[in-house]
Write a protein that holds these residues in place. Structure first.
Motif, PDB file in Angstrom:
ATOM      1  N   ASP A  63     -76.387  29.886  23.813  1.00 15.37           N
ATOM      2  CA  ASP A  63     -75.158  29.625  23.051  1.00 15.37           C
ATOM      3  C   ASP A  63     -75.068  28.154  22.670  1.00 15.37           C
ATOM      4  O   ASP A  63     -74.662  27.798  21.566  1.00 15.37           O
ATOM      5  CB  ASP A  63     -73.917  29.983  23.893  1.00 15.37           C
ATOM      6  N   LEU A  64     -75.453  27.311  23.613  1.00 14.33           N
ATOM      7  CA  LEU A  64     -75.371  25.873  23.352  1.00 14.33           C
ATOM      8  C   LEU A  64     -76.308  25.479  22.207  1.00 14.33           C
ATOM      9  O   LEU A  64     -75.935  24.708  21.319  1.00 14.33           O
ATOM     10  CB  LEU A  64     -75.723  25.094  24.635  1.00 14.33           C
ATOM     11  N   GLU A  65     -77.471  26.080  22.235  1.00 15.60           N
ATOM     12  CA  GLU A  65     -78.446  25.773  21.186  1.00 15.60           C
ATOM     13  C   GLU A  65     -77.888  26.151  19.802  1.00 15.60           C
ATOM     14  O   GLU A  65     -77.961  25.362  18.853  1.00 15.60           O
ATOM     15  CB  GLU A  65     -79.745  26.534  21.469  1.00 15.60           C
ATOM     16  N   GLN A  66     -77.325  27.354  19.727  1.00 15.20           N
ATOM     17  CA  GLN A  66     -76.753  27.798  18.442  1.00 15.20           C
ATOM     18  C   GLN A  66     -75.655  26.841  17.991  1.00 15.20           C
ATOM     19  O   GLN A  66     -75.575  26.469  16.818  1.00 15.20           O
ATOM     20  CB  GLN A  66     -76.157  29.215  18.580  1.00 15.20           C
ATOM     21  N   LEU A  67     -74.840  26.460  18.948  1.00 14.87           N
ATOM     22  CA  LEU A  67     -73.721  25.564  18.651  1.00 14.87           C
ATOM     23  C   LEU A  67     -74.217  24.214  18.134  1.00 14.87           C
ATOM     24  O   LEU A  67     -73.683  23.663  17.168  1.00 14.87           O
ATOM     25  CB  LEU A  67     -72.902  25.378  19.935  1.00 14.87           C
ATOM     26  N   MET A  68     -75.245  23.693  18.782  1.00 16.22           N
ATOM     27  CA  MET A  68     -75.779  22.383  18.375  1.00 16.22           C
ATOM     28  C   MET A  68     -76.364  22.447  16.972  1.00 16.22           C
ATOM     29  O   MET A  68     -76.321  21.474  16.218  1.00 16.22           O
ATOM     30  CB  MET A  68     -76.853  21.921  19.373  1.00 16.22           C
ATOM     31  N   LYS A  69     -76.908  23.619  16.645  1.00 21.91           N
ATOM     32  CA  LYS A  69     -77.474  23.776  15.300  1.00 21.91           C
ATOM     33  C   LYS A  69     -76.373  23.858  14.256  1.00 21.91           C
ATOM     34  O   LYS A  69     -76.538  23.412  13.119  1.00 21.91           O
ATOM     35  CB  LYS A  69     -78.335  25.052  15.244  1.00 21.91           C
ATOM     36  N   ARG A  70     -75.248  24.446  14.663  1.00 22.38           N
ATOM     37  CA  ARG A  70     -74.195  24.810  13.724  1.00 22.38           C
ATOM     38  C   ARG A  70     -73.157  23.718  13.534  1.00 22.38           C
ATOM     39  O   ARG A  70     -72.691  23.465  12.442  1.00 22.38           O
ATOM     40  CB  ARG A  70     -73.516  26.052  14.310  1.00 22.38           C
ATOM     41  N   GLU A  71     -72.759  23.074  14.649  1.00 26.79           N
ATOM     42  CA  GLU A  71     -71.577  22.209  14.616  1.00 26.79           C
ATOM     43  C   GLU A  71     -71.965  20.734  14.726  1.00 26.79           C
ATOM     44  O   GLU A  71     -72.863  20.402  15.484  1.00 26.79           O
ATOM     45  CB  GLU A  71     -70.656  22.546  15.803  1.00 26.79           C
ATOM     46  N   PRO A  72     -71.238  19.885  14.044  1.00 30.43           N
ATOM     47  CA  PRO A  72     -71.462  18.455  14.260  1.00 30.43           C
ATOM     48  C   PRO A  72     -70.789  18.013  15.563  1.00 30.43           C
ATOM     49  O   PRO A  72     -69.570  17.978  15.653  1.00 30.43           O
ATOM     50  CB  PRO A  72     -70.784  17.800  13.040  1.00 30.43           C
ATOM     51  N   LEU A  73     -71.596  17.738  16.570  1.00 28.60           N
ATOM     52  CA  LEU A  73     -71.058  17.327  17.879  1.00 28.60           C
ATOM     53  C   LEU A  73     -71.487  15.884  18.144  1.00 28.60           C
ATOM     54  O   LEU A  73     -72.579  15.473  17.743  1.00 28.60           O
ATOM     55  CB  LEU A  73     -71.628  18.208  18.997  1.00 28.60           C
ATOM     56  N   ASP A  74     -70.640  15.114  18.825  1.00 25.62           N
ATOM     57  CA  ASP A  74     -71.061  13.769  19.232  1.00 25.62           C
ATOM     58  C   ASP A  74     -71.867  13.828  20.525  1.00 25.62           C
ATOM     59  O   ASP A  74     -72.818  13.088  20.711  1.00 25.62           O
ATOM     60  CB  ASP A  74     -69.831  12.878  19.467  1.00 25.62           C
ATOM     61  N   PHE A  75     -71.416  14.705  21.447  1.00 20.05           N
ATOM     62  CA  PHE A  75     -72.028  14.773  22.783  1.00 20.05           C
ATOM     63  C   PHE A  75     -72.257  16.225  23.211  1.00 20.05           C
ATOM     64  O   PHE A  75     -71.452  17.092  22.875  1.00 20.05           O
ATOM     65  CB  PHE A  75     -71.080  14.183  23.838  1.00 20.05           C
ATOM     66  N   VAL A  76     -73.317  16.444  23.973  1.00 25.03           N
ATOM     67  CA  VAL A  76     -73.406  17.656  24.796  1.00 25.03           C
ATOM     68  C   VAL A  76     -73.644  17.210  26.229  1.00 25.03           C
ATOM     69  O   VAL A  76     -74.212  16.140  26.468  1.00 25.03           O
ATOM     70  CB  VAL A  76     -74.557  18.617  24.379  1.00 25.03           C
ATOM     71  N   GLN A  77     -73.162  18.023  27.158  1.00 22.85           N
ATOM     72  CA  GLN A  77     -73.429  17.742  28.577  1.00 22.85           C
ATOM     73  C   GLN A  77     -74.144  18.941  29.158  1.00 22.85           C
ATOM     74  O   GLN A  77     -73.722  20.086  28.944  1.00 22.85           O
ATOM     75  CB  GLN A  77     -72.111  17.488  29.320  1.00 22.85           C
ATOM     76  N   LEU A  78     -75.209  18.699  29.872  1.00 25.56           N
ATOM     77  CA  LEU A  78     -75.996  19.802  30.430  1.00 25.56           C
ATOM     78  C   LEU A  78     -76.673  19.352  31.717  1.00 25.56           C
ATOM     79  O   LEU A  78     -76.677  18.160  32.044  1.00 25.56           O
ATOM     80  CB  LEU A  78     -77.038  20.273  29.410  1.00 25.56           C
TER      81      LEU A  78
END
Ligand SMILES: NC(=O)c1ccc[n+]([C@@H]2O[C@H](COP(=O)([O-])OP(=O)(O)OC[C@H]3O[C@@H](n4cnc5c(N)ncnc54)[C@H](OP(=O)(O)O)[C@@H]3O)[C@@H](O)[C@H]2O)c1
Lengths: 217, 303
Positions: free
Chosen positions: B180-195
């Motif tokens: 899900d995170l991968e799809q989101l990163m592809k789709r949405e402009p995000l400043d940060f992810v935490q994992l």
């Protein structure tokens, strides 16, 4: 990347044990009355008058209220948001005990047995002190949840099976939750009261104990 | 012409000499490793701190004093990013009290989370957290474990446009929901992810970290010590004799430098209750980092 029980823990063992120390410090010296309350409970349950034995259930209910409003709400809830629900569950148990005291008369318990039960609860209340290495971390029955639940489970053995099952729901759920918490905190001594409480509750829930004890009015 | 000479000057000269002899060390010590946040270029110290469990001390006066020392050590050693969440019991309230006490509201890079399934509660929860922290604005708001994402993300974007928060992001942990995170990163402009990423849990290396680099998303790494388990497993072993080459002098640096030497990682956020552990952890903010060959060796050593 597996979860372990300890990954769900919200606080450290030190923070947990200090909850008891802080409560004891703030409440001092009133907790010294609690051993006498335990003796009084044993005394009340041994009396021939049904009213006295019903009063014992109400006294227990007061312990659940004190535990909810002092220990759970004031000390535990700030470090565990789940305690907001526990406070309500404890107050509900107090109400159930009041209703029970009104509707059901507990069986008479010989004073010696009652005193042994009280002594056992007092001894197990020392578990926190053993874990923390100081008597200041003692968890008094009527003021802290594990000892209160344990005492209640024992006292509920004096009431008929059906109401006993209803009244055991909150103590059993609490003891399960608390036992898992102690397990995750890797506190061995404080694991004992929930374990004993659950053992007694299991025995009390066993349908074989259904007929006993016969309440004497 | 007489040269004025005093004992004080003489001692001062000696000190200067001593400092010169330590010059390389000092240079290394005085330059914390910083990483740019891709969306703005703002540089962030590569070691931050987490607050799960460790800062949930309620109103215990003794423990508040002790955690104040831990936090002050973090700032003094060059840290800025503090990560918390409404899920962490009293941690946000504790952080607010301690920031005020230490007068560090201006130093901290304040990162917290939105943790509610009520997708309409984004602004309310952020305002409550702001009150607890005692700050005017969060630097970073993250959707905790992607919970209520569809509602929170658009609101966070609006809040960012209004200047109520500087950066937005999402979190996951324990390797959950990487798809899900991968799809989101592809789709949405995000400043940060935490994992979660550490020397044993390296799933993120395959897709998420390269994707973050590609998309220009900053990466915060949680559970850098597997919640402390890495120390339980390995800390009794001696450090390998090549550790110095990787800029590592203790196990905390070993684990943390492994993480921040990945080019996609912006910042790791270890949590601790202890000043001496904080000191060790902040050591990873300075000195050399392992190159790819040494990183491989770091994995093999513990494999
Ligand atoms: N879903 C999410 O958003 C999510 C999930 C997990 C974590 N996080 C964030 O990430 C942060 C870090 O993760 P974490 O707290 O789970 O685990 P972690 O940082 O991997 O480990 C913390 C543990 O390591 C020990 N430790 C720290 N420094 C040490 C040292 N130098 N030597 C020996 N032991 C040391 C600490 O014990 P001592 O206190 O004794 O030092 C503590 O028990 C969290 O606090 C939280 O902010 C976010």
């Amino acid at each position: 990347m597996d979860y372990a029980l300890r990954d769900f823990l919200m606080f450290t063992p030190e923070v947990y044990l200090r909850l008891f120390m802080r409560l004891n410090e703030a409440f001092w010296p009133w907790q010294l009355l609690f051993p006498f309350a335990l003796l009084a409970l044993a005394g009340l349950l041994s009396l021939p008058q049904g009213r006295a034995r019903r009063l014992a259930l109400s006294v227990l209910g007061v312990g659940w209220i004190l535990t909810a409003l002092l220990f759970l709400q004031r000390y535990y809830e700030p470090i565990h948001w789940g305690m907001a629900y526990a406070v309500w569950a404890f107050l509900a148990e107090a109400i159930l005990l009041a209703v029970l005291a009104w509707r059901v008369t507990p069986a008479r318990v010989p004073l010696g047995i009652g005193l042994i039960g009280s002594a056992m609860v007092m001894a197990l209340s020392m578990a926190g002190a053993v874990s923390a290495g100081t008597v200041e971390a003692m968890g008094w029955p009527g003021l802290t949840p594990d000892a209160t639940a344990l005492l209640t489970v024992l006292a509920l053995l004096t009431v008929p099976w059906k109401p006993r099952c209803v009244l055991l729901v909150v103590p059993v759920l609490w003891l399960l939750f608390s036992g898992l918490t102690q397990w995750a905190l890797e506190l061995r001594a404080t694991l004992v009261p929930p374990a004993v409480g659950l053992g007694v509750a299991l025995w009390g829930l066993w349908p074989g104990t259904r007929k006993r004890p016969r309440p004497k009015r | 012409m007489t040269i004025p000479f005093s004992r004080r000057r003489f001692l001062g000269g000696l000190t200067a000499l001593a400092m010169l002899s330590h010059a390389p060390l000092l240079a290394a010590q005085s330059a914390p490793i910083r990483r740019p946040i891709p969306s703005t270029g703002e540089r962030l110290p590569a070691i931050g701190m987490g607050t799960w469990r460790t800062f949930n001390v309620g109103s215990d006066p003794g423990l508040l004093d002790q955690r104040a020392d831990v936090l002050e050590r973090f700032f003094r050693e060059g840290g800025t990013l503090v990560d918390s969440s409404p899920m962490y019991g009293s941690a946000e309230a504790v952080m607010g009290r301690l920031l005020e006490r230490l007068q560090r509201e201006g130093t901290v890079f304040a990162a917290t989370k939105i943790w509610t399934s009520d997708e309409g509660a984004t602004r309310g929860e952020a305002a409550h957290s702001r009150e607890l922290w005692g700050i005017d604005q969060f630097d970073l708001l993250q959707v905790h474990n992607l919970l209520g994402l569809d509602g929170h993300l658009p609101t966070l974007r609006a809040m960012k446009a209004e200047g109520q928060v500087r950066y937005l992001g999402v979190t996951t942990s324990h390797g959950r929901r990487h798809g899900d995170l991968e799809q989101l990163m592809k789709r949405e402009p995000l400043d940060f992810v935490q994992l979660t990423y550490n020397v044993l849990d390296r799933e993120a290396e395959a897709r998420l970290l390269p994707l973050a680099q590609d998309k220009g998303i900053a990466v915060i790494v949680n559970r850098p010590f597997q919640g402390g388990r890495l120390f339980d497993r390995f800390a009794s072993r001696p450090l390998p004799d090549w550790a110095g080459e990787a800029g590592v002098t203790n196990w905390a640096e070993y684990f943390l430098k492994f993480i921040i030497s990945h080019p996609a990682v912006t910042c790791a956020i270890p949590a601790t209750t202890r000043v001496d552990h904080m000191q060790e952890n902040m050591g990873a903010l300075y000195g050399a980092l392992p190159d790819p060959a040494l990183r491989r060796r770091m994995i093999d050593e513990l494999g």
